[in-house]
Scaffold this active site. Structure first.
Site, PDB file in Angstrom:
ATOM      1  N   ASP A  84    -108.415  36.194 -25.693  1.00 13.74           N
ATOM      2  CA  ASP A  84    -108.267  35.458 -24.432  1.00 13.74           C
ATOM      3  C   ASP A  84    -109.351  34.411 -24.219  1.00 13.74           C
ATOM      4  O   ASP A  84    -109.091  33.340 -23.675  1.00 13.74           O
ATOM      5  CB  ASP A  84    -108.161  36.415 -23.238  1.00 13.74           C
ATOM      6  CG  ASP A  84    -109.258  37.471 -23.187  1.00 13.74           C
ATOM      7  OD1 ASP A  84    -110.242  37.377 -23.946  1.00 13.74           O
ATOM      8  OD2 ASP A  84    -109.113  38.421 -22.382  1.00 13.74           O
ATOM      9  N   THR A  85    -110.574  34.702 -24.665  1.00  7.98           N
ATOM     10  CA  THR A  85    -111.643  33.713 -24.513  1.00  7.98           C
ATOM     11  C   THR A  85    -111.366  32.480 -25.359  1.00  7.98           C
ATOM     12  O   THR A  85    -111.658  31.356 -24.960  1.00  7.98           O
ATOM     13  CB  THR A  85    -112.997  34.313 -24.912  1.00  7.98           C
ATOM     14  OG1 THR A  85    -113.181  35.546 -24.230  1.00  7.98           O
ATOM     15  CG2 THR A  85    -114.132  33.379 -24.546  1.00  7.98           C
ATOM     16  N   THR A 143    -113.745  39.083 -16.159  1.00 10.27           N
ATOM     17  CA  THR A 143    -114.330  40.415 -16.331  1.00 10.27           C
ATOM     18  C   THR A 143    -115.574  40.314 -17.198  1.00 10.27           C
ATOM     19  O   THR A 143    -116.596  40.953 -16.933  1.00 10.27           O
ATOM     20  CB  THR A 143    -113.302  41.370 -16.975  1.00 10.27           C
ATOM     21  OG1 THR A 143    -112.165  41.459 -16.115  1.00 10.27           O
ATOM     22  CG2 THR A 143    -113.894  42.754 -17.157  1.00 10.27           C
ATOM     23  N   ALA A 191    -110.533  41.293 -26.875  1.00 12.49           N
ATOM     24  CA  ALA A 191    -110.837  41.373 -28.307  1.00 12.49           C
ATOM     25  C   ALA A 191    -111.198  42.808 -28.722  1.00 12.49           C
ATOM     26  O   ALA A 191    -111.113  43.743 -27.933  1.00 12.49           O
ATOM     27  CB  ALA A 191    -111.992  40.427 -28.641  1.00 12.49           C
TER      28      ALA A 191
END
Length: 466
Positions: free
Chosen positions: A237-238, A259, A79
């Protein structure tokens, strides 16, 4: 067989993963993997978007070589990072990464024009120095000529989609991470943009996950030898990873482990009260206008950097083995301290922190590794305690998903310190969530509830008891 291609790009690597439904289960197959990372350009830590797009194309060519042509494609990335395009759609300046220090002092500059509590009330987003709003303020403060020339704002996955389709759009889940989206209106907050002096015309229409953005550019169809529809997953992605949780109830805490560690719960409304602001929780947008009420925790970045500073001499599995030999070690670091964001030497930074806080300094590889894992589990426990205080309830279980859920020691520590059941899996949560958004778009799966049942049936889930 109809294939759907998820391109999942993280801070250190990216993958092309084909997904399809067979025998009532979701099947996935990795077809291409590539490296990613930041490097210094003109004194700034930057991403190489040109190189990333070349790797995206290489992976698509690989699908063609395998004879597995995807019907659709979706891209997710990290993000907050973005590009600004000029009137000829060329990138202005460098594509600076969130770990760069250009945002030092910018949070305070924003608070001079928008009080901190009001900014949280409007957006519901956690205060982190690298949020897009502070990056834009850094450009305005240090390189105003870039903003003067800017005609288009696109976040990293938005830009990659633009290169594929020629369509400019800002996807909702990633846009919420900017701290510029009004959490109630679910659109760009013009008041905030006016207050910080950013031209609102550079921002694009907000598009939701499951939206068919368009087909490939004509020149790409010729290059690949076939066409695909580009579908928006949760491009953060989250957001994609949370789709793949196997829990679909109100008694579970979710932990996306990679990560970064993202820990929280799902809501159908934002929580922008002073208590959640003080605990620094965020209300990130999710699929179907769900909100991911969570906290960003530094995550496995710390152990990744530790491994790098040991010259990659040890695999992650070997670091876990060595950590188990040092379970006697009790020193704890604050994994969320800014000093661990991008230090020159992570091992020395850990030792210095322990020294400064009058704790035993880790000396062996095992002590350093256990210190990291134990500190992470301690941070997770604190975050769950804050969630339970805010919602005035006790959660029964934790679903850990993403690559970090393969760390059995960390799962055991989490179950032990929280005294809760831990469900670990699926490992490829982000890619699975990306693929599910495509399946939902084509109505191959009815809704998110059905998707989660399908995921639970399709992938291994391990259980750890306290």
């Amino acid at each position: 067989m109809e294939y759907h291609l998820a391109i999942d790009i993280g801070a250190s690597s990216g993958r092309h993963i084909l997904g399809y439904i067979e025998d009532g289960q979701i099947k996935i197959e990795e077809v291409y993997r590539f490296e990613n990372g930041i490097s210094k350009v003109e004194g700034e830590y930057c991403w190489d978007l040109k190189g990333l797009f070349e790797d995206i194309k290489k992976g698509i060519h690989k699908c063609k070589e395998l004879g597995k042509l995807p019907k659709s494609i979706g891209i997710d990335t990290w993000a907050v990072d973005f590009v600004l395009l000029d009137e000829e759609d060329k990138i202005l300046g460098n594509t600076v990464a969130y770990r760069d220090d250009r945002t030092e002092g910018m949070m305070e500059k924003v608070f001079e024009v928008i009080p901190q509590d009001m900014l949280y009330l409007y957006t519901g987003i956690q205060f982190q120095r690298f949020n897009t709003i502070y990056q834009l303020m850094a450009i305005k403060d240090k390189k105003p000529e870039i903003l003067y020339k800017a005609k288009t704002f696109l976040m990293v996955p938005d830009y990659l989609n633009y290169l594929l389709t020629g369509v400019k759009a800002n996807e909702y889940t990633n846009a919420t991470s900017t701290q510029l989206i009004n959490s109630f209106d679910r659109n760009w907050d013009e008041k905030i943009l006016d207050e910080i002096g950013i031209d609102k015309s550079i921002f694009q229409e907000i598009k939701l996950p499951k939206t068919i953005l368009g087909n490939l550019r004509e020149e790409l169809v010729k290059e690949f030898g076939f066409d695909m529809e580009v579908i928006l997953p949760a491009t953060h992605d989250t957001g994609s990873a949370f789709i793949a949780s196997v829990c679909n109830d109100n008694d579970s805490v979710y932990l996306s482990s990679g990560t970064w560690s993202l820990m929280g719960v799902e809501n159908h409304f934002p929580i922008c009260v002073p208590q959640s602001m003080n605990y620094n929780f965020t209300n990130e947008g999710g699929i179907d206008y769900r909100f991911r009420f969570l906290k960003n925790i530094m995550g496995l970045w710390i152990i990744q950097e530790v491994r790098r500073k040991y010259d990659n001499k040890y695999s992650f599995a070997e670091l876990v083995i060595k950590a188990r030999e040092a379970e006697y070690f009790t020193s704890i670091i604050d994994v969320n301290h800014d000093r661990f964001l991008n230090p020159e030497n992570m091992i020395e930074e850990i030792k210095t922190y322990c020294r400064e806080t009058n704790q035993k300094v880790p000396e062996t590889v095992g002590e350093v590794a256990f210190c990291v894992f134990n500190s992470l589990s301690s941070s997770y426990k604190d975050s769950i305690g804050e969630l339970e205080e805010i919602f005035e309830k006790e959660y029964k279980r934790i679903n850990v998903f993403g690559g970090g859920c393969q760390n059995e020691l960390l799962n055991e520590l989490l179950a032990k310190v929280t005294k809760k059941e831990v469900l670990a899996g699926p490992v490829e949560a982000t890619a699975i969530g990306n693929i599910v958004a495509q399946l939902l778009s084509y109505k191959k799966v009815a809704d998110l509830e059905e998707a989660r049942k399908l995921i639970k049936k399709s992938f291994e889930i391990k259980t750890y008891m306290p």
